[in-house]
Design a protein around this motif. Structure first.
Motif, PDB file in Angstrom:
ATOM      1  N   THR B 108       0.830  -1.202   0.000  1.00 15.21           N
ATOM      2  CA  THR B 108       0.000   0.000   0.000  1.00 15.21           C
ATOM      3  C   THR B 108       0.863   1.250   0.000  1.00 15.21           C
ATOM      4  O   THR B 108       0.594   2.201  -0.729  1.00 15.21           O
ATOM      5  CB  THR B 108      -0.914   0.009   1.233  1.00 15.21           C
ATOM      6  OG1 THR B 108      -1.549  -1.261   1.324  1.00 15.21           O
ATOM      7  CG2 THR B 108      -1.965   1.076   1.122  1.00 15.21           C
ATOM      8  N   ALA B 112       1.216   4.244  -2.765  1.00 18.10           N
ATOM      9  CA  ALA B 112       1.043   5.678  -2.490  1.00 18.10           C
ATOM     10  C   ALA B 112       2.189   6.473  -3.103  1.00 18.10           C
ATOM     11  O   ALA B 112       1.975   7.522  -3.715  1.00 18.10           O
ATOM     12  CB  ALA B 112       0.972   5.923  -0.983  1.00 18.10           C
ATOM     13  N   LEU B 147       2.543  14.681   4.423  1.00 24.87           N
ATOM     14  CA  LEU B 147       1.314  13.933   4.750  1.00 24.87           C
ATOM     15  C   LEU B 147       1.451  12.424   4.590  1.00 24.87           C
ATOM     16  O   LEU B 147       0.915  11.661   5.385  1.00 24.87           O
ATOM     17  CB  LEU B 147       0.158  14.441   3.888  1.00 24.87           C
ATOM     18  CG  LEU B 147      -0.367  15.810   4.288  1.00 24.87           C
ATOM     19  CD1 LEU B 147      -1.441  16.272   3.340  1.00 24.87           C
ATOM     20  CD2 LEU B 147      -0.893  15.781   5.708  1.00 24.87           C
ATOM     21  N   VAL B 148       2.167  11.996   3.564  1.00 22.76           N
ATOM     22  CA  VAL B 148       2.209  10.562   3.288  1.00 22.76           C
ATOM     23  C   VAL B 148       2.934   9.740   4.361  1.00 22.76           C
ATOM     24  O   VAL B 148       2.548   8.602   4.617  1.00 22.76           O
ATOM     25  CB  VAL B 148       2.748  10.317   1.867  1.00 22.76           C
ATOM     26  CG1 VAL B 148       2.992   8.865   1.607  1.00 22.76           C
ATOM     27  CG2 VAL B 148       1.748  10.855   0.857  1.00 22.76           C
ATOM     28  N   LEU B 150       2.413   9.737   7.290  1.00 23.57           N
ATOM     29  CA  LEU B 150       1.387   9.294   8.242  1.00 23.57           C
ATOM     30  C   LEU B 150       0.919   7.873   7.954  1.00 23.57           C
ATOM     31  O   LEU B 150       0.437   7.174   8.841  1.00 23.57           O
ATOM     32  CB  LEU B 150       0.190  10.238   8.191  1.00 23.57           C
ATOM     33  CG  LEU B 150       0.287  11.509   9.022  1.00 23.57           C
ATOM     34  CD1 LEU B 150      -0.892  12.414   8.732  1.00 23.57           C
ATOM     35  CD2 LEU B 150       0.296  11.166  10.497  1.00 23.57           C
ATOM     36  N   LEU B 151       1.064   7.460   6.686  1.00 21.05           N
ATOM     37  CA  LEU B 151       0.661   6.092   6.323  1.00 21.05           C
ATOM     38  C   LEU B 151       1.384   5.054   7.174  1.00 21.05           C
ATOM     39  O   LEU B 151       0.835   3.994   7.460  1.00 21.05           O
ATOM     40  CB  LEU B 151       0.994   5.829   4.859  1.00 21.05           C
ATOM     41  CG  LEU B 151      -0.060   6.128   3.811  1.00 21.05           C
ATOM     42  CD1 LEU B 151       0.478   5.805   2.447  1.00 21.05           C
ATOM     43  CD2 LEU B 151      -1.318   5.308   4.065  1.00 21.05           C
ATOM     44  N   PHE B 153       2.040   5.195  10.209  1.00 20.65           N
ATOM     45  CA  PHE B 153       1.352   5.005  11.484  1.00 20.65           C
ATOM     46  C   PHE B 153      -0.004   4.342  11.289  1.00 20.65           C
ATOM     47  O   PHE B 153      -0.521   3.657  12.144  1.00 20.65           O
ATOM     48  CB  PHE B 153       1.150   6.349  12.183  1.00 20.65           C
ATOM     49  CG  PHE B 153       2.423   7.037  12.519  1.00 20.65           C
ATOM     50  CD1 PHE B 153       3.151   6.655  13.633  1.00 20.65           C
ATOM     51  CD2 PHE B 153       2.921   8.042  11.712  1.00 20.65           C
ATOM     52  CE1 PHE B 153       4.345   7.276  13.947  1.00 20.65           C
ATOM     53  CE2 PHE B 153       4.115   8.671  12.016  1.00 20.65           C
ATOM     54  CZ  PHE B 153       4.823   8.283  13.135  1.00 20.65           C
ATOM     55  N   VAL B 154      -0.586   4.577  10.104  1.00 18.07           N
ATOM     56  CA  VAL B 154      -1.950   4.136   9.842  1.00 18.07           C
ATOM     57  C   VAL B 154      -1.999   2.664   9.449  1.00 18.07           C
ATOM     58  O   VAL B 154      -2.792   1.889   9.978  1.00 18.07           O
ATOM     59  CB  VAL B 154      -2.549   5.000   8.713  1.00 18.07           C
ATOM     60  CG1 VAL B 154      -3.848   4.420   8.248  1.00 18.07           C
ATOM     61  CG2 VAL B 154      -2.732   6.422   9.184  1.00 18.07           C
ATOM     62  N   LEU B 155      -1.114   2.281   8.530  1.00 21.09           N
ATOM     63  CA  LEU B 155      -1.267   0.969   7.907  1.00 21.09           C
ATOM     64  C   LEU B 155      -1.062  -0.229   8.817  1.00 21.09           C
ATOM     65  O   LEU B 155      -1.792  -1.205   8.712  1.00 21.09           O
ATOM     66  CB  LEU B 155      -0.338   0.867   6.695  1.00 21.09           C
ATOM     67  CG  LEU B 155      -0.779   1.780   5.566  1.00 21.09           C
ATOM     68  CD1 LEU B 155       0.250   1.767   4.459  1.00 21.09           C
ATOM     69  CD2 LEU B 155      -2.121   1.354   5.019  1.00 21.09           C
ATOM     70  N   ARG B 157      -2.041  -0.680  11.593  1.00 20.99           N
ATOM     71  CA  ARG B 157      -3.265  -0.937  12.335  1.00 20.99           C
ATOM     72  C   ARG B 157      -4.274  -1.691  11.493  1.00 20.99           C
ATOM     73  O   ARG B 157      -5.242  -2.240  12.001  1.00 20.99           O
ATOM     74  CB  ARG B 157      -3.896   0.382  12.794  1.00 20.99           C
ATOM     75  CG  ARG B 157      -2.943   1.300  13.497  1.00 20.99           C
ATOM     76  CD  ARG B 157      -3.680   2.468  14.082  1.00 20.99           C
ATOM     77  NE  ARG B 157      -4.730   2.036  14.992  1.00 20.99           N
ATOM     78  CZ  ARG B 157      -4.531   1.629  16.214  1.00 20.99           C
ATOM     79  NH1 ARG B 157      -3.314   1.598  16.696  1.00 20.99           N
ATOM     80  NH2 ARG B 157      -5.530   1.265  16.967  1.00 20.99           N
TER      81      ARG B 157
END
Lengths: 227, 215
Positions: B108, B112, B147-148, B150-151, B153-155, B157
């Motif tokens: 992912t 991006a 911004l990217v 941040l992925l 930290f997000v992914l 999860r």
């Protein structure tokens, strides 16, 4: 730079009021965004029928419809300034900060207005049950703030570039990817019965995204706006 | 100049050494050798991204067109290596997990990065004026740059990663960094890095000549 905070805020509000008034005269962005959302929602709803979908699918559908509807109209306020050649007047009349936050506020109001109309329709047409209302409302608000924060700068880029069409969505979606993932996750929790976890980690990521995007946009905007 | 000879020799040596020096990995066997090309390619793809953003920031500071040219060159090379990393990763994924694409967090995030590069070049092609193009593309790359990340930290999860970084190399220790593995990997990484600088220099020179011919 203006001297006091109050005069600065009043300038932002003046720009916001000007944009709102201009929008209500033509209703261009408004009708584009609303009709796009309505047609997409109708297309999805008609194709699926009235059957209850799993929460995960509903969350994805909700945010995909909302993202693409928003992307169909959020660039309008900047594009209009470029098309009617009023951007130069705006550059002379006020500072970049005022323009940035004025446009940001206008876009946020436009998106929240869309949601007031879209969310109930979505819930009714797809037979959606919301189990955690406060979380649902918070997530929608944080998601909108993040969406508007990163797309306001991109809208100004697209307007200065003088290109119409798909470029706004093409530029926005990769940047919105870190927002979409946690939004879908928390929304799924809101639509699932019995899940009581507040999802604070996701909410923090959403707030961080909005904060970073707003600050980054504010710092970068002068480079777009000034020749 | 000397480092170009080093790069050439290293690249040739690494291409051979990858198939001779390290033993095949215990679990996945010979397929593990793709690691020596895949990981450096992914890192160089990322290096191109960082350089491009740094040159973009320098452009906004100084308004020197040379920085914009360098930013575009770094992005071109970065995109090329990111595509190589995506393809080698998909092949590896097919061999070890059974499918080319399964939305592993790494897949992912590399998607991006590919999308951002794609959007960056779409923006560059859409703007005809050089100064405007330089300004806008630098701004876009910097926004994406803040911004990217941040992925990351997000992914994690979203899905547990199956990427060998977590499950094979360090986790079980099956693909431990023994001396032959570490040596080959280090040499491969260095040769890819040198190749990056070489390509960067060449493309930058070509860009400068094109600009001179056009003006």
């Amino acid at each position: 730079m203006p001297s006091g905070t109050s005069s600065w805020a009043s300038k932002v509000l003046a720009l916001l009021a000007k944009d709102l008034r201009a929008e209500f005269r033509t209703r261009y962005a408004l009708s584009a965004v609303f009709l796009f959302a309505l047609t997409t929602l109708a297309a999805v709803s008609v194709s699926l029928g009235a059957g209850g979908l799993p929460a995960a699918y509903l969350a994805v559908l909700f945010w995909v419809i909302l993202f693409f509807s928003a992307l169909s109209g959020l660039a309008q306020s900047f594009i209009k300034e470029a098309e009617t050649k009023t951007a130069v007047t705006l550059q002379l009349a006020t500072s970049e900060d005022v323009v940035y936050f004025g446009k940001w506020g206008f876009n946020l109001l436009l998106l929240l207005g869309l949601e007031v109309f879209l969310v109930p329709l979505f819930l009714v047409l797809l037979n959606v049950e919301v189990y955690q209302w406060w979380l649902f409302v918070t997530v929608i608000f944080l998601g909108s703030a993040g969406l508007v924060s990163s797309t306001t700068l991109i809208a100004s880029v697209v307007a200065v570039a003088g290109v119409r069409g798909a470029l706004f969505s093409v530029l926005s979606l990769p940047v919105l990817l870190p927002l979409l993932v946690p939004l879908v996750q928390v929304t799924e929790k809101c639509l699932t019965p019995g899940v009581m976890t507040p999802g604070t980690a996701e909410l923090r990521i959403l707030a961080a995204y909005a904060g970073i995007a707003l600050t980054g946009g504010w710092l970068l905007f002068p480079f777009v706006w000034r020749e | 100049m000397w480092w170009k000879y080093l790069a050439g020799t290293l690249l040739a040596a690494v291409s051979v050494a990858v198939f001779i020096l390290p033993p095949p990995q215990a679990q996945i066997g010979e397929a593990s050798r793709i690691f020596f090309f895949h990981v450096p390619a992914a890192l160089i793809g990322f290096v191109g991204f960082v350089f491009s953003a740094v040159y973009g920031a320098r452009y906004l500071q100084r308004r020197d067109p040379a920085f914009d040219r360098k930013a575009a060159v770094a992005a071109e090379i970065g995109l090329t290596f990111t595509i190589i990393a995506t393809f080698t990763g998909a092949i590896f994924s097919r061999v070890t997990w059974g499918m080319f694409w399964n939305w592993d967090p790494r897949q992912t995030s590399i998607l991006a990065v590919l999308l951002i590069y794609g959007a960056y070049f779409a923006l560059r092609q859409a703007v005809p004026f050089r100064d405007t193009r330089a300004r806008l593309s630098a701004v876009y790359l910097l926004l994406a740059g803040v911004l990217v990340p941040l992925l990351f930290f997000v992914l994690p999860r979203l899905y547990p990663s199956l990427h060998p970084n977590n499950s094979l190399v360090s986790g079980g220790g099956e693909f431990a960094m023994t001396l032959p593995v570490g040596l080959t990997f280090g040499a491969s990484l260095l040769s890819f890095l040198l190749l990056y600088f070489w390509l960067h220099q060449l493309a930058d020179r070509a860009g400068r000549i094109t600009e001179k011919l056009e003006s």
